[in-house]
Scaffold this motif. Structure first.
Motif, PDB file in Angstrom:
ATOM      1  N   GLN A   1      40.913  39.433  28.916  1.00 58.74           N
ATOM      2  CA  GLN A   1      40.533  38.558  30.020  1.00 58.74           C
ATOM      3  C   GLN A   1      41.704  37.734  30.539  1.00 58.74           C
ATOM      4  OE1 GLN A   1      36.919  36.223  29.556  1.00 58.74           O
ATOM      5  NE2 GLN A   1      36.003  37.769  28.206  1.00 58.74           N
ATOM      6  N   ARG A   2      42.714  37.521  29.707  1.00 62.66           N
ATOM      7  CA  ARG A   2      43.858  36.709  30.120  1.00 62.66           C
ATOM      8  C   ARG A   2      44.907  37.514  30.891  1.00 62.66           C
ATOM      9  NH1 ARG A   2      43.447  34.587  24.755  1.00 62.66           N
ATOM     10  NH2 ARG A   2      45.215  35.909  24.122  1.00 62.66           N
TER      11      ARG A   2
ATOM     12  N   ALA B   1      42.446  43.496  32.167  1.00 62.41           N
ATOM     13  CA  ALA B   1      41.124  43.094  32.642  1.00 62.41           C
ATOM     14  C   ALA B   1      40.612  43.998  33.753  1.00 62.41           C
ATOM     15  CB  ALA B   1      41.163  41.639  33.117  1.00 62.41           C
ATOM     16  N   VAL B   2      41.501  44.442  34.646  1.00 67.96           N
ATOM     17  CA  VAL B   2      41.053  45.285  35.761  1.00 67.96           C
ATOM     18  C   VAL B   2      40.527  46.635  35.273  1.00 67.96           C
ATOM     19  CG1 VAL B   2      41.786  46.501  37.849  1.00 67.96           C
ATOM     20  CG2 VAL B   2      42.496  44.132  37.477  1.00 67.96           C
ATOM     21  N   PRO B   3      41.274  47.378  34.416  1.00 73.57           N
ATOM     22  CA  PRO B   3      40.705  48.636  33.908  1.00 73.57           C
ATOM     23  C   PRO B   3      39.388  48.446  33.156  1.00 73.57           C
ATOM     24  CG  PRO B   3      43.054  48.560  33.466  1.00 73.57           C
ATOM     25  CD  PRO B   3      42.675  47.208  33.965  1.00 73.57           C
ATOM     26  N   VAL B   4      39.273  47.351  32.375  1.00 75.62           N
ATOM     27  CA  VAL B   4      38.020  47.085  31.665  1.00 75.62           C
ATOM     28  C   VAL B   4      36.891  46.859  32.667  1.00 75.62           C
ATOM     29  CG1 VAL B   4      36.813  45.416  30.204  1.00 75.62           C
ATOM     30  CG2 VAL B   4      39.087  46.213  29.558  1.00 75.62           C
ATOM     31  N   ALA B   5      37.170  46.095  33.731  1.00 76.24           N
ATOM     32  CA  ALA B   5      36.146  45.827  34.748  1.00 76.24           C
ATOM     33  C   ALA B   5      35.726  47.111  35.461  1.00 76.24           C
ATOM     34  CB  ALA B   5      36.673  44.802  35.751  1.00 76.24           C
TER      35      ALA B   5
ATOM     36  N   PRO C   1      38.012  38.969  35.360  1.00 80.54           N
ATOM     37  CA  PRO C   1      37.754  39.720  34.122  1.00 80.54           C
ATOM     38  C   PRO C   1      36.267  39.775  33.790  1.00 80.54           C
ATOM     39  CG  PRO C   1      38.420  37.493  33.582  1.00 80.54           C
ATOM     40  CD  PRO C   1      38.508  37.598  35.079  1.00 80.54           C
ATOM     41  N   ARG C   2      35.876  40.843  33.103  1.00 80.93           N
ATOM     42  CA  ARG C   2      34.525  41.003  32.588  1.00 80.93           C
ATOM     43  C   ARG C   2      34.578  40.872  31.067  1.00 80.93           C
ATOM     44  NH1 ARG C   2      31.104  44.210  35.731  1.00 80.93           N
ATOM     45  NH2 ARG C   2      29.557  43.661  34.145  1.00 80.93           N
ATOM     46  N   SER C   3      33.470  40.446  30.488  1.00 77.36           N
ATOM     47  CA  SER C   3      33.387  40.316  29.037  1.00 77.36           C
ATOM     48  C   SER C   3      33.025  41.660  28.412  1.00 77.36           C
ATOM     49  CB  SER C   3      32.352  39.259  28.660  1.00 77.36           C
ATOM     50  OG  SER C   3      32.220  39.161  27.261  1.00 77.36           O
ATOM     51  N   ILE C   4      33.751  42.026  27.358  1.00 76.93           N
ATOM     52  CA  ILE C   4      33.454  43.279  26.665  1.00 76.93           C
ATOM     53  C   ILE C   4      32.168  43.170  25.858  1.00 76.93           C
ATOM     54  CG2 ILE C   4      34.260  44.873  24.873  1.00 76.93           C
ATOM     55  CD1 ILE C   4      37.096  44.304  25.705  1.00 76.93           C
ATOM     56  N   ALA C   5      31.994  42.061  25.154  1.00 80.35           N
ATOM     57  CA  ALA C   5      30.835  41.882  24.271  1.00 80.35           C
ATOM     58  C   ALA C   5      30.212  40.502  24.510  1.00 80.35           C
ATOM     59  CB  ALA C   5      31.245  42.046  22.814  1.00 80.35           C
ATOM     60  N   PRO C   6      29.506  40.337  25.639  1.00 76.46           N
ATOM     61  CA  PRO C   6      28.877  39.044  25.908  1.00 76.46           C
ATOM     62  C   PRO C   6      27.685  38.820  24.971  1.00 76.46           C
ATOM     63  CG  PRO C   6      28.215  40.651  27.544  1.00 76.46           C
ATOM     64  CD  PRO C   6      29.225  41.328  26.669  1.00 76.46           C
ATOM     65  N   PRO C   7      27.230  37.559  24.827  1.00 76.64           N
ATOM     66  CA  PRO C   7      27.749  36.364  25.503  1.00 76.64           C
ATOM     67  C   PRO C   7      28.993  35.829  24.803  1.00 76.64           C
ATOM     68  CG  PRO C   7      25.876  35.810  24.106  1.00 76.64           C
ATOM     69  CD  PRO C   7      26.033  37.304  24.023  1.00 76.64           C
TER      70      PRO C   7
END
Length: 331
Positions: A16-17, A22-26, A283-289
């Protein structure tokens, strides 16, 4: 288990930082959220149904238009079938030509055009889903059919034009020394593919998405398409390695649908990257919350897609995240 959670949390915080992570994960998360793999499979299936009639029509038209120049006719057909690595020669053996009588050819063209609508409709659905266009704002009948018809014409004419102009570039480049011909052919083909994808995305996406928003996805798709022509032979050969002895002629179909699915899937990844950049969904969270602000924005877009009428309001409420979300989840 706590150690695993801490490791996942640390990896999540790291990605996320940094935008390059973060972009590829999103993009990966949005691709899954949109069920884009299923959309790619639908496009590949529709294309499989339409590809043989379209190639049949191409061979017939070239046979009529270039009956006095069989060498050029063969060259263009070979160039078209090179778009399908390894299986191109098998396709050529499987395709004859339509009757050249006026009525029979006209009926065949109409039938092929109607059959090809499935591909165009699938493309429209996939593009509008990726851009999170609510159903209430998507083109309805008859405008959706007109867009599909335009897509068929653009892709068909553009496909033939790309083949012809690329061939001309290769012939013209032969007078240049060294790597000149290959570089010239590559540049011309890449530019034509970019224009073709850009126009196709414009026709397949609701008008509220602008030309400017679509260019990035078109550029990435054109590069992917060019790369696939280089490495595609390895992929299709791998798919057919064990299929030929077991399935015989069915190996052609298996290799073709694998090739079409790969093209559709990678093109949709390019579109999803375009959407993530345009809507800034990272960024998106991989394992929310907890959820990030972009997670909540994505959930709002997903919910709004299901809006079927403009006079219906959809309200999306998400938890505040953090410890409260974890307590609710554990409870």
């Amino acid at each position: 288990m706590n150690i695993i959670k801490r490791i996942v949390g640390a990896v999540d915080a790291l990605q996320q930082r940094h935008a390059w992570l973060a972009v590829p994960v999103a993009v990966w998360k949005k691709f899954g959220d949109d069920q884009a793999g299923n959309l790619a499979a639908l496009i590949a299936y529709s294309a499989l149904v339409a590809i043989f009639p379209l190639l049949l029509l191409l061979v017939t038209v070239l046979d009529i238009a270039l009956k006095n120049n069989p060498a050029l006719q063969k060259k263009l057909v070979d160039a078209a079938l090179k778009q399908y690595p390894v299986i191109g020669p098998q396709l050529q053996q499987s395709i004859g030509h339509l009757s050249q009588t006026g009525i029979a050819l006209a009926v065949a063209v109409v039938g092929i055009f109607i059959g090809s609508l499935g591909v165009a409709n699938s493309v429209q659905n996939a593009l509008n889903s990726a851009w999170e266009i609510p159903f209430s704002r998507r083109p309805g009948f008859p405008w959706s059919w007109l867009r599909s018809a335009a897509l068929i014409i653009v892709i068909g004419v553009g496909f033939i034009g790309t083949i012809v102009l690329s061939g001309v570039a290769v012939d013209a480049g032969r007078v240049l020394p060294g790597a000149g011909p290959r570089v010239l052919a590559l540049v011309v083909s890449l530019a034509l593919n970019f224009g073709l994808f850009w126009l196709a995305f414009r026709l397949g996406t609701a008008s509220e998405i602008t030309w400017r928003q679509l260019w990035l996805g078109a550029a990435i798709s054109a590069v992917i398409w060019q790369v696939l022509q280089v490495v595609g032979s390895t992929f299709v050969s791998h798919q057919l390695a064990h299929a030929r002895p077991l399935y015989g002629t069915f190996a052609l179909v298996l290799g073709l649908i694998a090739w079409l699915y790969l093209q559709a899937q990678l093109t949709l990844y390019a579109v999803e990257f375009n959407v993530v950049r345009a809507y800034r969904l990272w960024p998106r969270s991989i394992a929310p919350p907890p959820f990030t602000q972009q997670d909540r924005r994505a959930f709002e877009l997903y919910a709004m897609v299901e809006k079927r009428r403009e006079d219906i309001d959809i309200v999306v409420a998400a938890g505040a995240g953090g410890e409260d979300d974890r307590k609710k989840e554990s409870g």
